[in-house]
Design a protein around this motif. Structure first.
Motif, PDB file in Angstrom:
ATOM      1  N   MET A 266       0.835  -1.203   0.000  1.00 35.16           N
ATOM      2  CA  MET A 266       0.000   0.000   0.000  1.00 35.16           C
ATOM      3  C   MET A 266       0.874   1.260   0.000  1.00 35.16           C
ATOM      4  O   MET A 266       0.552   2.244  -0.689  1.00 35.16           O
ATOM      5  CB  MET A 266      -0.930  -0.016   1.221  1.00 35.16           C
ATOM      6  N   GLN A 267       1.953   1.238   0.741  1.00 35.72           N
ATOM      7  CA  GLN A 267       2.854   2.402   0.747  1.00 35.72           C
ATOM      8  C   GLN A 267       3.357   2.683  -0.666  1.00 35.72           C
ATOM      9  O   GLN A 267       3.339   3.828  -1.130  1.00 35.72           O
ATOM     10  CB  GLN A 267       4.039   2.140   1.680  1.00 35.72           C
ATOM     11  N   MET A 268       3.749   1.623  -1.344  1.00 35.78           N
ATOM     12  CA  MET A 268       4.265   1.791  -2.696  1.00 35.78           C
ATOM     13  C   MET A 268       3.148   2.284  -3.631  1.00 35.78           C
ATOM     14  O   MET A 268       3.341   3.188  -4.447  1.00 35.78           O
ATOM     15  CB  MET A 268       4.810   0.450  -3.197  1.00 35.78           C
ATOM     16  N   TYR A 269       1.980   1.690  -3.473  1.00 35.74           N
ATOM     17  CA  TYR A 269       0.848   2.071  -4.321  1.00 35.74           C
ATOM     18  C   TYR A 269       0.511   3.557  -4.138  1.00 35.74           C
ATOM     19  O   TYR A 269       0.295   4.283  -5.119  1.00 35.74           O
ATOM     20  CB  TYR A 269      -0.358   1.190  -3.971  1.00 35.74           C
ATOM     21  N   LEU A 270       0.486   4.003  -2.882  1.00 29.65           N
ATOM     22  CA  LEU A 270       0.158   5.404  -2.612  1.00 29.65           C
ATOM     23  C   LEU A 270       1.226   6.340  -3.183  1.00 29.65           C
ATOM     24  O   LEU A 270       0.915   7.392  -3.747  1.00 29.65           O
ATOM     25  CB  LEU A 270       0.010   5.627  -1.103  1.00 29.65           C
ATOM     26  N   GLN A 271       2.486   5.942  -3.011  1.00 28.19           N
ATOM     27  CA  GLN A 271       3.574   6.755  -3.541  1.00 28.19           C
ATOM     28  C   GLN A 271       3.444   6.936  -5.048  1.00 28.19           C
ATOM     29  O   GLN A 271       3.631   8.028  -5.579  1.00 28.19           O
ATOM     30  CB  GLN A 271       4.908   6.055  -3.264  1.00 28.19           C
ATOM     31  N   GLN A 272       3.089   5.848  -5.705  1.00 27.33           N
ATOM     32  CA  GLN A 272       3.075   5.883  -7.169  1.00 27.33           C
ATOM     33  C   GLN A 272       1.799   6.472  -7.734  1.00 27.33           C
ATOM     34  O   GLN A 272       1.800   7.049  -8.826  1.00 27.33           O
ATOM     35  CB  GLN A 272       3.291   4.470  -7.725  1.00 27.33           C
ATOM     36  N   THR A 273       0.681   6.310  -7.043  1.00 29.08           N
ATOM     37  CA  THR A 273      -0.605   6.710  -7.650  1.00 29.08           C
ATOM     38  C   THR A 273      -1.291   7.873  -6.930  1.00 29.08           C
ATOM     39  O   THR A 273      -2.192   8.485  -7.490  1.00 29.08           O
ATOM     40  CB  THR A 273      -1.589   5.531  -7.622  1.00 29.08           C
ATOM     41  N   HIS A 274      -0.935   8.115  -5.669  1.00 32.79           N
ATOM     42  CA  HIS A 274      -1.660   9.095  -4.853  1.00 32.79           C
ATOM     43  C   HIS A 274      -3.156   8.792  -4.812  1.00 32.79           C
ATOM     44  O   HIS A 274      -3.970   9.696  -4.673  1.00 32.79           O
ATOM     45  CB  HIS A 274      -1.399  10.522  -5.356  1.00 32.79           C
ATOM     46  N   ASP A 275      -3.502   7.528  -4.995  1.00 31.06           N
ATOM     47  CA  ASP A 275      -4.914   7.125  -5.013  1.00 31.06           C
ATOM     48  C   ASP A 275      -5.274   6.581  -3.630  1.00 31.06           C
ATOM     49  O   ASP A 275      -4.895   5.470  -3.259  1.00 31.06           O
ATOM     50  CB  ASP A 275      -5.124   6.053  -6.089  1.00 31.06           C
ATOM     51  N   TRP A 276      -6.021   7.371  -2.871  1.00 31.42           N
ATOM     52  CA  TRP A 276      -6.373   6.994  -1.500  1.00 31.42           C
ATOM     53  C   TRP A 276      -7.670   6.201  -1.407  1.00 31.42           C
ATOM     54  O   TRP A 276      -8.134   5.866  -0.325  1.00 31.42           O
ATOM     55  CB  TRP A 276      -6.485   8.254  -0.625  1.00 31.42           C
ATOM     56  N   ARG A 277      -8.265   5.896  -2.555  1.00 26.45           N
ATOM     57  CA  ARG A 277      -9.567   5.229  -2.491  1.00 26.45           C
ATOM     58  C   ARG A 277      -9.470   3.831  -1.900  1.00 26.45           C
ATOM     59  O   ARG A 277     -10.306   3.417  -1.102  1.00 26.45           O
ATOM     60  CB  ARG A 277     -10.198   5.169  -3.884  1.00 26.45           C
ATOM     61  N   ALA A 278      -8.444   3.078  -2.303  1.00 29.68           N
ATOM     62  CA  ALA A 278      -8.348   1.690  -1.830  1.00 29.68           C
ATOM     63  C   ALA A 278      -8.260   1.633  -0.308  1.00 29.68           C
ATOM     64  O   ALA A 278      -8.963   0.854   0.346  1.00 29.68           O
ATOM     65  CB  ALA A 278      -7.137   1.000  -2.456  1.00 29.68           C
ATOM     66  N   ILE A 279      -7.424   2.473   0.273  1.00 27.13           N
ATOM     67  CA  ILE A 279      -7.213   2.381   1.724  1.00 27.13           C
ATOM     68  C   ILE A 279      -8.384   2.964   2.515  1.00 27.13           C
ATOM     69  O   ILE A 279      -8.680   2.520   3.628  1.00 27.13           O
ATOM     70  CB  ILE A 279      -5.870   3.053   2.129  1.00 27.13           C
ATOM     71  N   LEU A 280      -9.099   3.931   1.926  1.00 26.34           N
ATOM     72  CA  LEU A 280     -10.169   4.601   2.680  1.00 26.34           C
ATOM     73  C   LEU A 280     -11.556   4.059   2.364  1.00 26.34           C
ATOM     74  O   LEU A 280     -12.463   4.122   3.191  1.00 26.34           O
ATOM     75  CB  LEU A 280     -10.132   6.102   2.393  1.00 26.34           C
ATOM     76  N   SER A 281     -11.755   3.573   1.137  1.00 27.09           N
ATOM     77  CA  SER A 281     -13.104   3.161   0.726  1.00 27.09           C
ATOM     78  C   SER A 281     -13.116   1.834   0.008  1.00 27.09           C
ATOM     79  O   SER A 281     -14.108   1.483  -0.620  1.00 27.09           O
ATOM     80  CB  SER A 281     -13.703   4.214  -0.222  1.00 27.09           C
ATOM     81  N   GLY A 282     -12.014   1.095   0.075  1.00 26.45           N
ATOM     82  CA  GLY A 282     -11.909  -0.109  -0.740  1.00 26.45           C
ATOM     83  C   GLY A 282     -12.848  -1.225  -0.328  1.00 26.45           C
ATOM     84  O   GLY A 282     -13.392  -1.929  -1.156  1.00 26.45           O
TER      85      GLY A 282
END
Lengths: 351, 351
Positions: A266-282
């Motif tokens: 998830m850290q890598m995903y956030l760094q690369q995409t700035h997409d917070w949907r998965a962690i907050l609303s997934g």
């Protein structure tokens, strides 16, 4: 009929309460798969907590999910509800709708159920009955647990000032779903997750761990709790909504994005995409979100250490003033409007 | 999520326990739709009876069945199970899988549920929770009732010499199904039922009455009981099988074909077709089949008269000798081999 009956005996009878167990203590040993219903004695001083969750093929799990994982997940999501209410699981019933009789599928499905039923801290949670029918694949489990009288933890009892906690990393199952169904996510650029990370994300999706170790702990320290099945924001939203209704003033939740526990993937995903949907609303996290009043914070942390329970403080409950949203996402003490906007753009809706 | 939540509030919240009712008596009024689960106090001295039944569109009801009737039937078949075990219904949960959000459908479905929940002798049976999901239409209701400790009526306790009873006419729902789905029955010659008979047969199919008035009566007099959902022969078969297993000798059931209670439509149908399948194996009757030991026969009949309960003696439980079948169909005291053969030719199989 004959074959349906065989099916029940062959695959599901071994999941029932072993004879001689506590559930058999009725005057006539009155329990078991095969009667119109099961007869249950609730232990003295306890209340029953009843939960129900349905999994539909293609909606709650990808069509190619293994029958073992489907069995596991069907029960695990219900045990997760019980854990979030502070209940100890007692038994479950199974309503299984299947397109065809498939012995191999059933055998694996039953193994998955059994593994989940043994995933808690105590003995196997027994299957006590249910129904098998023909139709499109759909599984409803109704589970029941016990709590000491009046001690079930509800959603409606968070108060201003309470701190918000979660029990583990969020969003991994959502990333797992993207891996399992890339065709479903037009906007998803496959990331170079390591094999180990891929395996972890798929496991988060397919074999969520019900947080049963937290039941007693939550009853002692939580002012409210909910299991995160639809994403932190949606489920924390239920706590806020119901607690506001109950206490007669509006509450909001302030979430510190930096404080959210994140897996390496998830850290890598956030760094690369700035997409917070998965962690907050997934959705499909099956961690527990709970609130703790300030005066219990210290003893709660001590107990968590003692019982080796992970707890992550991710925000607080505050009074909601005019113009405030129900949820505020914070970075460095400021509302992060960019992330909030990106989330408002896409929501998760069952219908 | 938001819309799913609206859906629950709009249509199902009114089916819950009214505040102030007994189910709200927990320390914190701990019950209701909208939490992870419902919290229930079991009355002192009582055990819980748990039953589950699933209805799949096109399998358990014709596709064109009205949503009101689907709602009614979903709950009624579960209340029927509770009645057959001598339990008084306490509450139910609903797992509803729907292809699309359809407010009109939901409204009618909820009305049907409500009507069934008020069809018993006492107060409305409240809905306490559940799950709504998107997928092919499928409804699982899990209902729970109370019985005094150790007094639930089981299937496994019929003995040699016991008389077999049913609570009303059989096979009407099967004829109703033939009327509703003539295309399904290649061998079915539409009969000239009167409009009144047609209406009665369809009502038997679509709005089965759970025989809740019998709960207390059965606890007092029945040695075993089962609700007839898969046809008299299949369900009496369960009593014979489980009672034989328990007592360690083989039992058979002898059914007097002339003694079976028959509606006017069924009498005409039998006269014209000599087809006994509908009345013996048709399914969906939701009458109760129960057994009574000879020493209780007289007091049982007296109580039935007193409480205005229909009871029809249709046969007896006997020792099964070598060469005997599990079920014997009798006419004028002799086995009717012609009818038995016609039934063996076609059975009902879920898979």
């Amino acid at each position: 009929m004959a074959r349906e009956f065989d099916l029940i005996n062959d695959f599901f009878a071994p999941l029932g309460a072993p004879s001689g167990s506590e559930l058999h203590n009725g005057r006539e040993g009155q329990i078991g798969i095969g009667d119109d219903g099961a007869v249950i004695s609730v232990p003295p001083g306890q209340q029953a907590v009843v939960v129900t969750d349905t999994l539909v093929a293609g909606v709650h799990f990808p069509l190619q999910t293994s029958p073992f994982d489907i069995g596991w997940k069907s029960l695990a999501v219900n045990l997760s509800d019980l854990a979030a209410m502070g209940a100890r699981p007692a038994f479950y019933s199974l309503a299984l709708t299947l397109p065809t009789y498939d012995a191999e599928w059933l055998s694996e499905f039953a193994k998955g159920l059994k593994a989940a039923s043994e995933s808690g801290c105590g003995e196997m949670v027994p299957l006590i009955g249910g129904d098998t029918t023909k139709g499109p694949l759909c599984i409803t489990v109704s589970a029941q647990g016990w709590v000491p009288n009046g001690q079930a933890i509800m959603r409606h009892s968070a108060r201003e000032g309470d701190r918000i906690f979660v029990t583990g990393t969020l969003g991994d199952a959502a990333l797992g779903l993207k891996l399992a169904m890339p065709e479903f996510w037009g906007d998803f650029t496959p990331l170079s997750f390591s094999d180990e990370d891929r395996a972890k994300l798929l496991e988060a999706l397919n074999r969520p761990k019900p947080q049963l170790a937290y039941s007693d702990f939550l009853r002692e320290y939580a002012s409210s709790a909910i299991d995160i099945s639809d994403g932190l924001l949606a489920d924390l939203g239920h706590i806020l909504e119901r607690s506001s209704m109950r206490f007669g003033y509006d509450l909001k939740g302030c979430i510190d994005l930096a404080a959210l526990p994140k897996s390496q993937a998830m850290q890598m995903y956030l760094q690369q995409t700035h997409d917070w949907r998965a962690i907050l609303s997934g959705g499909d996290d099956y961690q527990i979100c709970f609130t703790v009043s300030v005066d219990k914070l210290e003893s709660m942390r001590e107990a968590a250490r003692k019982y080796d329970l992970e707890v992550y403080e991710v925000g607080s409950i505050e009074l909601r003033m005019e113009g405030d949203g129900q949820l505020e996402l914070m970075k460095h003490g400021q509302i992060d409007f960019a992330v909030m906007q990106s989330l408002a753009m896409k929501g998760f809706q069952h219908f």
